[in-house]
Design an enzyme around this catalytic site. Structure first.
Site, PDB file in Angstrom:
ATOM      1  N   ASP A 230      -4.785  -4.610   8.310  1.00 47.71           N
ATOM      2  CA  ASP A 230      -4.913  -3.269   7.768  1.00 47.71           C
ATOM      3  C   ASP A 230      -3.495  -2.830   7.385  1.00 47.71           C
ATOM      4  O   ASP A 230      -2.500  -3.455   7.792  1.00 47.71           O
ATOM      5  CB  ASP A 230      -5.547  -2.312   8.785  1.00 47.71           C
ATOM      6  CG  ASP A 230      -6.071  -1.047   8.107  1.00 47.71           C
ATOM      7  OD1 ASP A 230      -5.686  -0.792   6.944  1.00 47.71           O
ATOM      8  OD2 ASP A 230      -6.853  -0.304   8.727  1.00 47.71           O
TER       9      ASP A 230
HETATM   10  C1  BGC Z   1      -7.275   1.914   6.004  1.00 47.71           C
HETATM   11  C2  BGC Z   1      -8.000   0.789   5.280  1.00 47.71           C
HETATM   12  C3  BGC Z   1      -7.586   0.788   3.827  1.00 47.71           C
HETATM   13  C4  BGC Z   1      -6.085   0.643   3.735  1.00 47.71           C
HETATM   14  C5  BGC Z   1      -5.569   0.648   2.320  1.00 47.71           C
HETATM   15  C6  BGC Z   1      -5.767   1.876   5.789  1.00 47.71           C
HETATM   16  O1  BGC Z   1      -5.182   3.015   6.296  1.00 47.71           O
HETATM   17  O2  BGC Z   1      -7.546   1.857   7.388  1.00 47.71           O
HETATM   18  O3  BGC Z   1      -9.382   0.954   5.415  1.00 47.71           O
HETATM   19  O4  BGC Z   1      -8.251  -0.227   3.148  1.00 47.71           O
HETATM   20  O5  BGC Z   1      -5.475   1.733   4.407  1.00 47.71           O
HETATM   21  O6  BGC Z   1      -5.671   1.903   1.754  1.00 47.71           O
END
Ligand code: BGC
Length: 759
Positions: A230
């Site tokens: 993530d």
């Molecule tokens: C989120 C993800 C997301 C990523 C990119 C993170 O903060 O938890 O779900 O895909 O950011 O935006």
């Protein structure tokens, strides 16, 4: 097709390491010397959030205009895998048009608590439903040679301290509740990538968790793709490579790239692991690159698709017959959500919608003469006496008052959790005041997760739209006026009040740890087992027609380990209009095994029926469907005995049942010692025979002389029962205390029993 292995053979160690970290928010790094481009990915999953300019992961900066489909809280309620697969295909086409290699979703974390700020992005409290919906979505997107990234693996079930908290749960809990959505998706649809979660699991960050990534994901489930972090979830980069993490996101990875290089040079990391990681990642990216077809992103066409999806998702929670609205009725629309619907959630999934249709827009387009009063604001909890009075007057003057209510953005979003399960007080007050003057009140809800609805008994109908995407207004119009027939069913329980939720005492933990004390008793698994009344049960949903689910039968009632049994059930449309029913199949363990939920969902189907029509739905039941995760075995296990299959249209409306008898050859491991109980020995096939024989000759509680054939020593029927029951919990060592045998004899018995177990 690009020969990835050949490319890797030409790379320097530095180039390989560089590919394992993002270039910026949305791209991987290029290796220009070898013609390897930057590959782009984008958030979703219910539409594209492609940022051309400055990237961020919280949905703050603008992205291209795209189509916002209903969020997962809504799509899960459709229980329609064909529909979500098609939606995936559409999103795949959009990605092709925008040259995106991977769309970052679906999100399948379990709705452990109604308070999780991102529940709107997640499918369900039930892992089977979440897994099936995710698998279908992935198949749809990937059929277009666009990768998906199932997220957030795993146990990211809250926003509070999501980046550092340790989710503490037993392996059984994890395997039964928090893994299966990922497991089903991996086994059925092979997502190209998996996004690991920010949090720790039992003390180890997901991004360098060997057990999670190498053992479970790859070894146990056969995952073939690449794992990415993530955004900002990397912990120990070198350990990550060892544990099976391929890509670190977002950018700023130079220092970590160097750590990888240094570790290889110092011998701390095998270069083969780096090669393996690069190969996995490039294989995913080139699958898209080599199959680019381009195309156009037709926003108007996809808007129509989003509308059809939402019609299939909305859940009619309650209806005394007031819905559908009738021709000629005077209708008052009340509440700002009629004008400004809340149709998506905040954070990384936020889409810059190409257009938004409200219920008022749709009513206007359809030429409906509805009146409208704002009543309360859509974005905050603020009572306005003047508006409230106007709303009450408008409701009085109408035949039906339709109140468009919901949760403001500030209440639920990525990044933080809700504080309670209540609706804004200004909305509750308005509903209550209007219900005093108008008996025909319809409440239309716009929310991403359950709310307390103490007012439910005062209103005539409730239509749950969830976060219904940019075409929500048209869907509302069609559903309210009966152009479409509601067919969604709840993918989560609405408890009476927050305190009833099983995670209540342990959510969200302290800054370090959150304990999943409720174990496998999540959602309806808890409420049903506890026989606790809920506001609306998991699986509940009404229609403008009526259905009957009956005649559940099985092709065989005896089943053993390798068998697959077929269960069939008939579903009939008993009403007078076409409609879709969600048939659900649950399994209840009746073997007497302790610690199992009252029932668990193991099959569902959405069936379209004309009035009077009957269709038969079939489900395949295998050993896994009967099983729980047995930690002593480190595997799935179903005890021998009876299981009840239950079919119905809601977890609290089972209308057909069938019993089956299962026999397993699998034995639970047993090491006999002084504290092994008679009960444990009797429940093991091998030791049971020895113990039964021994005790047929003696009555341990009555002393060694109480022979079976001596009428004076024989116990009465009731006493005998009691005696037996007490014996079950008696450890072998007590046989000495009760004078049944001496120490030496006991040692001999234990040795015999252990030998029997091993043979
Ligand atoms: C989120 C993800 C997301 C990523 C990119 C993170 O903060 O938890 O779900 O895909 O950011 O935006």
């Amino acid at each position: 097709m690009t020969d990835v292995k050949k490319l890797i053979a030409q790379m320097t160690l530095e180039e390989k390491a560089s590919l394992l970290g993002g270039d910026d928010f949305w791209h991987t790094k290029a290796v220009e010397r070898l013609g390897i481009p930057r590959f782009m990915m984008s958030d979703g999953p219910h539409g594209l959030r492609k940022q051309d300019q400055e990237g961020d992961h919280l949905g703050i900066n603008d992205s291209i205009k795209a189509v916002c489909f209903p969020a997962a809280c809504a799509t899960a309620s459709s229980f329609d895998t064909d529909m979500i697969e098609k939606m995936g295909e559409t999103i795949g086409d959009e990605c092709q048009a925008e040259d995106l290699a991977v769309v970052l979703g679906p999100a399948v974390n379990i709705k452990r608590s109604p308070l999780c700020g991102r529940n709107f992005e997640y499918f369900s409290e039930d892992p089977y439903l979440a897994g099936k919906m995710a698998a279908a979505y992935i198949s749809g997107v990937q059929s277009k040679h666009v990768g998906t990234s199932i997220k957030h693996f795993a146990l990211n079930d809250q926003e509070t301290n999501r980046m550092n908290i340790s989710a503490e749960a037993s392996e059984r809990t994890i395997r039964e509740i928090y893994f299966p959505a990922f497991e089903i998706a991996v086994k059925e649809s092979q997502p190209k990538t998996v996004m690991c979660s920010y949090n720790k699991i039992n003390g180890t960050y997901s991004s360098d968790n060997e057990w999670l990534l190498n053992k479970v994901l790859r070894e146990d489930w056969g995952f073939q793709g690449a794992v990415m972090t993530d955004w900002g979830a990397v912990d120990d980069r070198v350990q990550g490579v060892k544990a099976g993490l391929e890509l670190e996101m977002p950018g700023n990875t130079k220092a970590n790239d160097k750590k990888i290089v240094d570790a290889v040079k110092s011998g701390a990391l095998d270069e083969k692991l780096v090669d393996r990681a690069v190969e996995r990642l490039l294989t995913v990216m080139y699958d898209h690159y080599d199959n680019r077809v381009g195309g156009t992103f037709d926003r108007d066409r996809d808007h129509e698709a989003a509308e059809k999806v939402e019609e299939n998702c909305a859940v009619l929670l309650q209806n005394n017959g007031i819905l559908p609205l009738k021709e000629g009725q005077k209708i008052a629309y009340i509440g700002e959500y009629a004008e400004k619907p809340r149709y998506q959630g905040g954070g990384s999934s936020h889409i810059n919608s190409s257009k938004v249709v409200s219920a008022l827009d749709a009513a206007k387009a359809a030429g409906r003469a509805v009146t409208y009063v704002k009543g309360f604001p859509a974005d905050k909890d603020e009572e306005n006496a003047k508006e409230l009075n106007k709303a009450v007057e408008a409701a009085k003057a109408a035949d039906v008052a339709v109140i468009f209510a919901g949760l403001p953005d500030v209440i639920e979003s990525e990044g933080y959790d809700r504080k309670n399960m209540k609706m804004p007080a200004c909305q509750v007050k308005l509903i209550e005041e209007i219900a005093k003057v108008q008996k025909n009140v319809v409440v239309v809800l716009h929310n991403g997760s359950p709310i307390e609805a103490p007012w439910a008994g005062d209103v005539a109908a409730i239509l749950e739209m969830y976060l219904g995407g940019q075409a929500v207004g048209t869907a509302e119009d069609h559903l309210l006026y009966g152009i479409a027939n509601p067919s969604g069913h709840l993918a989560e329980t609405f408890p009476m009040k927050l305190e009833d939720n099983p995670s209540y005492l342990n959510f969200p933990g302290d800054s370090y740890k959150v304990h999943y004390q409720e174990g496998v008793f999540v959602g309806y698994r808890y409420y049903d087992t506890k026989k606790m009344p809920v506001r609306w049960a998991f699986g509940h949903g009404l229609s403008y027609t009526t259905f009957e689910v009956k005649n559940l039968r099985v092709d065989k009632s005896e089943m053993t380990d390798g068998d697959v049994l077929t269960a069939s059930v008939d579903v009939t449309n008993t009403g007078s209009r076409q409609g879709k029913e969600v048939v659900q199949l649950y399994i209840s363990d009746r073997t007497g095994t302790t610690g199992r939920p009252e029932k668990e969902l193991k099959g569902f189907a959405k069936v379209d029926l004309a009035p009077g029509e009957t269709k038969t739905v079939t489900f395949a039941i295998d050993r896994r469907a009967l099983s729980y995760f047995e930690e002593r075995l480190g595997d799935w296990y179903a005890a021998s005995g009876t299981y009840e299959l239950q079919a119905g249209d809601s977890s609290d409306h089972i209308t057909a049942t069938a019993e089956i008898h299962f026999t397993t050859e699998v034995e639970l491991p047993l090491h006999v010692a002084g504290d092994t109980t008679i009960g444990q020995l009797l429940s093991n096939q091998k030791t049971a025979a020895v113990v039964q024989k021994l005790f047929s000759q003696m009555n341990p509680l009555g002393g060694q002389d109480a022979k079976k054939d001596d009428p004076d020593a024989r116990l009465g029927a009731g006493e005998e029962e009691m005696n037996k029951a007490m014996m079950l919990y008696m450890p072998l060592k007590s046989l000495i205390s009760f004078g049944v045998m001496n120490g030496e004899q006991l040692e001999g018995l234990i040795a015999t029993l252990n030998k029997v177990v091993e043979d």
